[in-house]
Design a protein around this motif. Structure first.
Motif, PDB file in Angstrom:
ATOM      1  N   SER A 270       0.986  -1.201  -0.094  1.00  0.00           N
ATOM      2  CA  SER A 270       0.125   0.108  -0.167  1.00  0.00           C
ATOM      3  C   SER A 270       0.777   1.122   0.054  1.00  0.00           C
ATOM      4  CB  SER A 270      -0.959  -0.035   1.141  1.00  0.00           C
ATOM      5  OG  SER A 270      -1.892  -1.145   1.367  1.00  0.00           O
ATOM      6  N   GLN A 271       1.815   1.193   0.848  1.00  0.00           N
ATOM      7  CA  GLN A 271       2.950   2.433   0.885  1.00  0.00           C
ATOM      8  C   GLN A 271       3.412   2.601  -0.511  1.00  0.00           C
ATOM      9  OE1 GLN A 271       5.409   2.504   4.216  1.00  0.00           O
ATOM     10  NE2 GLN A 271       4.406   4.250   4.502  1.00  0.00           N
ATOM     11  N   ALA A 272       3.879   1.548  -1.274  1.00  0.00           N
ATOM     12  CA  ALA A 272       4.594   1.925  -2.556  1.00  0.00           C
ATOM     13  C   ALA A 272       3.466   2.139  -3.459  1.00  0.00           C
ATOM     14  CB  ALA A 272       5.001   0.524  -2.893  1.00  0.00           C
ATOM     15  N   VAL A 273       2.512   1.810  -3.295  1.00  0.00           N
ATOM     16  CA  VAL A 273       1.297   2.350  -4.361  1.00  0.00           C
ATOM     17  C   VAL A 273       1.040   3.904  -4.020  1.00  0.00           C
ATOM     18  CG1 VAL A 273      -1.090   2.041  -5.131  1.00  0.00           C
ATOM     19  CG2 VAL A 273       0.204   0.093  -4.819  1.00  0.00           C
ATOM     20  N   GLY A 274       0.935   4.121  -2.842  1.00  0.00           N
ATOM     21  CA  GLY A 274       0.469   5.463  -2.087  1.00  0.00           C
ATOM     22  C   GLY A 274       1.450   6.502  -2.647  1.00  0.00           C
ATOM     23  N   ARG A 275       2.813   6.085  -2.700  1.00  0.00           N
ATOM     24  CA  ARG A 275       3.983   6.993  -3.158  1.00  0.00           C
ATOM     25  C   ARG A 275       3.837   7.255  -4.480  1.00  0.00           C
ATOM     26  NH1 ARG A 275       7.979   8.211   0.290  1.00  0.00           N
ATOM     27  NH2 ARG A 275       8.240   6.955   2.166  1.00  0.00           N
ATOM     28  N   ALA A 291      -3.489   0.243   6.697  1.00  0.00           N
ATOM     29  CA  ALA A 291      -3.220  -0.823   6.121  1.00  0.00           C
ATOM     30  C   ALA A 291      -2.723  -2.085   7.220  1.00  0.00           C
ATOM     31  CB  ALA A 291      -2.211  -0.745   5.032  1.00  0.00           C
ATOM     32  N   LEU A 292      -2.124  -1.498   8.169  1.00  0.00           N
ATOM     33  CA  LEU A 292      -1.564  -2.525   9.209  1.00  0.00           C
ATOM     34  C   LEU A 292      -2.972  -3.135  10.101  1.00  0.00           C
ATOM     35  CD1 LEU A 292       1.594  -1.120  10.737  1.00  0.00           C
ATOM     36  CD2 LEU A 292       1.321  -3.149   9.541  1.00  0.00           C
ATOM     37  N   MET A 293      -3.739  -2.110  10.366  1.00  0.00           N
ATOM     38  CA  MET A 293      -4.965  -2.401  11.018  1.00  0.00           C
ATOM     39  C   MET A 293      -6.266  -2.843  10.172  1.00  0.00           C
ATOM     40  SD  MET A 293      -4.562  -0.259  14.361  1.00  0.00           S
ATOM     41  CE  MET A 293      -4.539   1.461  13.985  1.00  0.00           C
ATOM     42  N   HIS A 294      -6.153  -2.770   9.015  1.00  0.00           N
ATOM     43  CA  HIS A 294      -7.429  -3.163   8.457  1.00  0.00           C
ATOM     44  C   HIS A 294      -8.304  -4.282   8.628  1.00  0.00           C
ATOM     45  CE1 HIS A 294      -5.056  -5.753   5.683  1.00  0.00           C
ATOM     46  NE2 HIS A 294      -6.132  -6.479   5.038  1.00  0.00           N
ATOM     47  N   ASP A 295      -7.701  -5.233   9.058  1.00  0.00           N
ATOM     48  CA  ASP A 295      -8.339  -6.650   9.180  1.00  0.00           C
ATOM     49  C   ASP A 295      -8.947  -6.544  11.035  1.00  0.00           C
ATOM     50  OD1 ASP A 295      -8.963  -7.895   7.206  1.00  0.00           O
ATOM     51  OD2 ASP A 295      -6.771  -8.767   7.159  1.00  0.00           O
ATOM     52  N   ILE A 296      -8.654  -5.342  11.513  1.00  0.00           N
ATOM     53  CA  ILE A 296      -8.776  -5.465  13.034  1.00  0.00           C
ATOM     54  C   ILE A 296     -10.211  -5.716  13.244  1.00  0.00           C
ATOM     55  CG2 ILE A 296      -9.270  -3.187  13.766  1.00  0.00           C
ATOM     56  CD1 ILE A 296      -6.231  -4.503  15.277  1.00  0.00           C
ATOM     57  N   GLY A 297     -11.119  -5.435  12.534  1.00  0.00           N
ATOM     58  CA  GLY A 297     -12.608  -5.491  12.885  1.00  0.00           C
ATOM     59  C   GLY A 297     -12.902  -6.991  12.954  1.00  0.00           C
ATOM     60  N   PRO A 353     -12.076   7.417   0.050  1.00  0.00           N
ATOM     61  CA  PRO A 353     -11.086   8.313  -0.047  1.00  0.00           C
ATOM     62  C   PRO A 353      -9.725   7.573  -0.794  1.00  0.00           C
ATOM     63  CG  PRO A 353     -11.286   7.684   2.418  1.00  0.00           C
ATOM     64  CD  PRO A 353     -12.440   7.128   1.688  1.00  0.00           C
ATOM     65  N   LEU A 354      -8.937   8.090  -1.166  1.00  0.00           N
ATOM     66  CA  LEU A 354      -8.016   7.342  -1.900  1.00  0.00           C
ATOM     67  C   LEU A 354      -7.294   6.384  -1.116  1.00  0.00           C
ATOM     68  CD1 LEU A 354      -6.385   7.241  -4.353  1.00  0.00           C
ATOM     69  CD2 LEU A 354      -4.678   8.875  -3.755  1.00  0.00           C
ATOM     70  N   ALA A 355      -6.681   6.733   0.147  1.00  0.00           N
ATOM     71  CA  ALA A 355      -6.123   5.610   0.999  1.00  0.00           C
ATOM     72  C   ALA A 355      -6.940   4.478   0.830  1.00  0.00           C
ATOM     73  CB  ALA A 355      -5.942   6.287   2.416  1.00  0.00           C
ATOM     74  N   ALA A 356      -8.434   4.603   1.244  1.00  0.00           N
ATOM     75  CA  ALA A 356      -9.038   3.329   1.543  1.00  0.00           C
ATOM     76  C   ALA A 356      -9.307   2.432   0.192  1.00  0.00           C
ATOM     77  CB  ALA A 356     -10.636   3.866   1.921  1.00  0.00           C
ATOM     78  N   ARG A 357      -9.325   3.189  -1.008  1.00  0.00           N
ATOM     79  CA  ARG A 357      -9.429   2.602  -2.067  1.00  0.00           C
ATOM     80  C   ARG A 357      -7.911   1.684  -2.321  1.00  0.00           C
ATOM     81  NH1 ARG A 357     -10.521   7.420  -6.341  1.00  0.00           N
ATOM     82  NH2 ARG A 357     -12.690   8.082  -5.352  1.00  0.00           N
ATOM     83  N   ILE A 358      -6.776   2.128  -2.191  1.00  0.00           N
ATOM     84  CA  ILE A 358      -5.508   1.526  -1.963  1.00  0.00           C
ATOM     85  C   ILE A 358      -5.495   0.472  -0.965  1.00  0.00           C
ATOM     86  CG2 ILE A 358      -3.068   1.739  -1.595  1.00  0.00           C
ATOM     87  CD1 ILE A 358      -3.095   4.551  -2.072  1.00  0.00           C
ATOM     88  N   VAL A 359      -6.206   0.599   0.216  1.00  0.00           N
ATOM     89  CA  VAL A 359      -6.172  -0.606   0.930  1.00  0.00           C
ATOM     90  C   VAL A 359      -6.881  -1.759   0.500  1.00  0.00           C
ATOM     91  CG1 VAL A 359      -6.844  -1.282   3.404  1.00  0.00           C
ATOM     92  CG2 VAL A 359      -5.583   0.787   3.257  1.00  0.00           C
ATOM     93  N   VAL A 396      -5.691   3.003  -9.042  1.00  0.00           N
ATOM     94  CA  VAL A 396      -5.059   2.456  -8.159  1.00  0.00           C
ATOM     95  C   VAL A 396      -4.650   0.796  -8.752  1.00  0.00           C
ATOM     96  CG1 VAL A 396      -5.325   1.288  -5.759  1.00  0.00           C
ATOM     97  CG2 VAL A 396      -6.314   3.109  -6.195  1.00  0.00           C
ATOM     98  N   VAL A 397      -5.464   0.318  -9.095  1.00  0.00           N
ATOM     99  CA  VAL A 397      -5.163  -0.958  -9.725  1.00  0.00           C
ATOM    100  C   VAL A 397      -3.708  -0.734 -10.917  1.00  0.00           C
ATOM    101  CG1 VAL A 397      -5.875  -3.160 -11.243  1.00  0.00           C
ATOM    102  CG2 VAL A 397      -7.304  -2.079  -9.770  1.00  0.00           C
ATOM    103  N   GLU A 398      -4.058   0.178 -11.636  1.00  0.00           N
ATOM    104  CA  GLU A 398      -2.924   0.429 -12.685  1.00  0.00           C
ATOM    105  C   GLU A 398      -1.704   0.807 -11.825  1.00  0.00           C
ATOM    106  OE1 GLU A 398      -2.813  -0.240 -15.550  1.00  0.00           O
ATOM    107  OE2 GLU A 398      -4.821  -1.018 -15.325  1.00  0.00           O
ATOM    108  N   SER A 399      -1.750   1.627 -10.764  1.00  0.00           N
ATOM    109  CA  SER A 399      -0.741   2.017  -9.972  1.00  0.00           C
ATOM    110  C   SER A 399       0.138   0.731  -9.327  1.00  0.00           C
ATOM    111  CB  SER A 399      -0.981   3.134  -8.869  1.00  0.00           C
ATOM    112  OG  SER A 399      -0.076   3.118  -8.088  1.00  0.00           O
ATOM    113  N   LEU A 400      -0.947  -0.019  -8.938  1.00  0.00           N
ATOM    114  CA  LEU A 400      -0.498  -1.594  -8.339  1.00  0.00           C
ATOM    115  C   LEU A 400       0.500  -2.229  -9.448  1.00  0.00           C
ATOM    116  CD1 LEU A 400      -0.527  -3.491  -6.181  1.00  0.00           C
ATOM    117  CD2 LEU A 400      -2.736  -4.110  -6.919  1.00  0.00           C
TER     118      LEU A 400
END
Lengths: 415, 456
Positions: A270-275, A291-297, A353-359, A396-400
């Motif tokens: 995620s960080q690499a994509v964010g950059r 991203a670290l805590m995305h599964d905490i639920g 938000p963009l960050a959520a799309r990336i995650v 995001v997929v293209e960036s990935l």
């Protein structure tokens, strides 16, 4: 902007720095040192500054005292009321020798300054000295008033800092392939932080040595050392915080809800994509924590989801887990933005938000590629592309895809 | 909000009158008005900006002393004292009564700066500053800083002793403090930061008098501001970090409802034991975290098992007994926890070797784990669980003493008995109590039965 360039710029910068250093050393050896006492005092200060260097990705300017002392030596016009006569070559030679000397213990421990740092130090100091010393020695500033002279030094240093930021950003861009604009923005932001303290101390030291002599050096180092200490403590607590968040994220793995290392891998990609998409440093931190805590639920579920693969669940269930996770994160006192990202990670991308799309995209990629076996990554990417309508954001997929093609997921030290 | 005691009002009035006397201009000395105005504006501005941007963050030295001390090094005493007035009167007092606090703050700073400036000019520091004679100027400046620090500490301690909290943090509560405690540590705590501020002030003063003038002097403030900013960020991040540690515990609460507040209380009891054993402050803090986090591994146990009513099968029991190892697996990456990590892993070991996970015996069990084991058992007995009612503190302590030697380390048990006997047991904060401002109110989750026996 993001296409990977071979590094001719890198060689160019290093070659320039090496040329300047070699030339300066030759000139200095030929002419001999002027005002040895002054040169020695500044040399010692730069060495001490280098000795107190602490490397780390969190710290932009690892040796602020060394940098400030080098700049003030380049701007030194008189010492204790008597004019000095050293030229630019002389300045570069002293700074280079002192920096290398101060780096010896660090190199012995295998964590010396990178070549980039040294090259930047030589180039910036050379630039300042070339701009200042020849006109000063020719007496061009003699009829300037005191305050105007002080402002001149400040302006010159600020200009240098801007050039240095551009250079650092260009080097980081060349090395890592991160887009230039955001890297430059982060470098400029750092100039406002510890960078401004270095500039101010550099200018003030040059002025103070002119007024009171070499005694000014130790006295004027104290505030900068204080700033350095504060920044280190800040960096240390940030590092600890990151460890804690990563541990919190491991809770789901320990509990058997998600496979081992999932959260960490999602965070790294995620960080690499964010950059790649040009997020700022602060946004990247939010992205990393989310991203670290995305599964905490999932901790709130009575029974685990099979293999933790949330991407395969019905949308309503995904959202419910996301909301549960957001509730946990909200209690943690982490930045509110992190909780929002965790909460919204299962929404359709148009509302995210963009960050959520990336995650969301990276999480799905990680789960699918893990299931897929050897050919997994390619099939997973293909699935993501095909599912694009409404689920995963196309950009995001293209960036990935770009990030994976570059596969430079080991993050190098910036600038 | 209690009323301000009359003697406190009188003390503040006395200080204010003394401050006004300090402000009277010396006969025959012309006041350098523009320098006073510039410095005063600078001080007020800095103070304003710092308070507004870093709300709620207390700096060890409190305020922008470099500007005040530069004034003390540059100006005659009354003029230097005047520099502090606008900034202090406009400052952000935080709590009511605002006016009284501002007046007190102004009087305090005026007296402090006046003393510093007087000492400085008596020792001939102003000539040294004007001449730029730095090694010599350090002497008078040091004496002035000392005077400033002493006056501030004296006034702070005095006002605490007569019954008023000094305006800014750390003394937030209005209330009387024993005279002996009022002064303790005030000088020692503030001397080092104020000395650095004094050095910055001296540099400002020297550059101010130099041909480069006030412009150059202002540059000295920039590194100070930057370091202040970093310091504020550090505190903010640290607070967030502590909140996150609590969140680790709350995640356990989500799964395991009836232990609500248990972790915090075990942390508190561990801290009491560690203090009683005379451990260093940092170790006490680590042990508090050890207590708070000891059950974090329960996150790894299926929720179904944790919430199960009725007896567990041996298999289920074995799964639950994995929680120390799960917990250790989670926290082992957190460097600052140090020996707390061993405590998480070994808090169910028993001295006779019948515990889990490794069945360690006696001294093989890390000290931190022995502390947490006692604290854990103590809180388990004094709080209501689904399988048992809470027992009174005295009964729980007797039970601990009975098991000392076989299950618990007698040293730790003795320390807990001693600590509880002296200060009582006030389970103050619980994980679900989000309001630390009201620490004396027993939280809803805390059993009332733990209160009797507390004041024996």
């Amino acid at each position: 902007m993001s296409a990977y360039r071979p590094p001719p710029l890198l060689t160019l910068v290093h070659a320039c720095a090496a040329l300047l250093a070699a030339g300066s050393l030759a000139v200095t050896l030929y002419d001999g040192l002027e005002e040895r006492r002054v040169a020695l005092a500044f040399g010692v200060l730069i060495t001490v500054g280098e000795l107190s260097r602490r490397n780390g990705a969190q710290i932009r300017e690892p040796a602020p005292l060394g940098a400030a002392a080098a700049l003030s030596y380049a701007l030194l016009g008189e010492a204790g009321g008597r004019a000095t006569h050293h030229g630019p070559a002389h300045v570069v030679a002293v700074v280079l020798a002192a920096s290398l000397l101060g780096s010896v213990p660090h190199i012995a421990r295998g964590q010396g300054p990178t070549l980039d740092h040294l090259a930047r130090r030589v180039l910036t100091v050379g630039f300042v000295a070339v701009c200042f010393q020849p006109p000063y020695n020719r007496g061009m500033f003699d009829d300037w008033g005191g305050p105007a002279y002080a402002l001149l030094l400040l302006a010159l240093l600020s200009l240098t800092a801007l050039c240095d930021a551009v250079l650092a950003a260009a080097l980081a861009h060349t090395r890592t392939g991160w887009p230039f604009g955001p890297v430059l923005r982060d470098e400029l932001r750092a100039v406002c932080g510890i960078g401004s303290a270095v500039i101010a101390t550099g200018a003030v030291m040059a002025l103070a040595v002119a007024v009171v002599g070499l005694w000014a050096l130790p006295v004027f180092s104290v505030p900068l050392l204080l700033a350095q200490m504060s920044f280190r403590r800040y960096a240390a607590v940030r590092a600890t915080y990151r460890q804690t968040i990563a541990s919190l994220a491991r809770a789901t793995e320990v509990a058997g809800y998600t496979p081992c290392g999932h959260a960490r891998r999602v965070a790294a990609v995620s960080q690499a994509v964010g950059r790649d998409l040009g997020l700022t440093e602060a946004e990247l931190t939010v992205l990393e924590y989310a991203a670290l805590m995305h599964d905490i639920g999932q901790l709130s579920l009575v029974d685990p989801v099979p293999a933790g693969a949330t991407a395969a669940l019905p949308a309503a269930e995904q959202r419910r887990i996301a909301l549960l996770g957001g509730a946990v994160v909200r209690q943690t006192g982490v930045d509110e933005a992190v909780a929002v990202v965790v909460e919204r990670q299962a929404d359709p991308y148009a509302e995210q938000p963009l960050a959520a799309r990336i995650v969301r995209a990276v999480n799905a990629y990680e789960e699918k590629s893990r299931e897929g076996g050897p050919g997994g990554p390619l099939t997973a990417l293909e699935e993501l592309r095909l599912a694009t309508s409404g689920t995963y954001a196309p950009e995001v997929v293209e960036s990935l895809a770009r990030v994976l093609a570059r596969s430079s997921l080991t993050l190098p030290v910036a600038g | 909000m209690e009323a301000v005691p009359a003697r406190a009002r009188v003390s503040i009035a006395c200080a204010a009158i003394a401050a006004l006397l300090c402000l009277l201009p010396l006969p025959g000395v012309p006041a350098p008005w523009w320098a006073v105005a510039l410095l005063a504006a600078l001080y007020a501005g800095c103070e304003r900006v710092a308070r507004s941007r870093f709300v709620g963050i207390s700096h060890p030295a409190g305020t922008f002393y470099p500007v005040l001390l530069a004034g003390a090094f540059l100006l005659p005493p009354p003029a230097a004292a005047l520099v502090a007035v606008p900034g202090a009167l406009l400052s952000h007092a935080g709590q009511r009564p605002v006016a009284l606090r501002r007046v007190w703050r102004a009087a305090q700073l005026v007296l402090g700066v006046w003393a510093a400036a007087s000492v400085h000019s008596l020792l001939g520091g102003r000539d040294a500053v004007a001449a730029g004679d730095v090694p010599y100027a350090l002497g008078p400046a040091g004496a002035a800083v000392l005077a400033f620090c002493l006056v501030l500490a004296l006034l702070d301690g005095g006002i605490l002793a007569v019954g008023v909290g000094a305006p800014p943090a750390p003394f937030r509560q209005w209330g009387r403090v024993p005279v002996r405690r009022a002064w303790r540590g005030l000088v020692a705590r503030s001397l080092a930061p104020i000395a650095v501020h004094g050095l910055a002030g001296l540099m400002m003063a020297v550059l101010w008098r130099s041909p480069y003038g006030p412009v150059a002097a202002l540059l000295v403030l920039l590194p100070m501001c930057v370091s202040w900013w970093a310091f504020a960020q550090y505190h903010r991040e640290r607070a967030a970090h502590q909140a996150t540690i609590r969140a680790l515990v709350q995640a356990v609460d989500i799964k395991d409802g009836y232990t609500r507040g248990h972790s915090e209380r075990v942390g508190q009891a561990s801290m009491m034991i560690a203090r009683e054993l005379g451990m260093a402050d940092e170790r006490v803090e680590v042990l508090r975290f050890a207590g708070i986090l000891h059950d974090v591994g329960k996150l790894g146990v299926p929720t179904r098992l944790l919430r199960k009513d009725g007896p567990l099968t041996p298999e289920e029991r074995r799964v639950i007994e994995l929680h120390p190892e799960y917990g250790h697996e989670m926290v082992r990456g957190i460097g600052f926890l140090g020996e707390a990590r061993a405590a998480v892993l070994h808090h169910h070991e028993r001295l006779d070797g019948s515990g889990y996970p490794y069945g360690l015996v006696g001294r093989q069990i890390p000290e931190s784990a022995r502390v947490v084991a006692v604290a854990d058992a103590f809180d388990a007995m004094t709080s209501t669980r689904s399988y048992s009612r809470a027992r009174p503190v005295a009964v729980a302590l007797a039970e601990l003493e009975r098991c000392a030697g076989s299950q618990f380390d007698p040293v730790m048990v003795a320390a807990l008995v001693e600590a509880v006997g002296r200060t009582g047991w006030h389970p103050a904060v619980t994980a679900d109590d989000e309001k630390p401002q009201a620490p004396r109110v027993p939280p809803p989750g805390a059993p009332l039965s733990s209160r009797p026996g507390a004041h024996r």
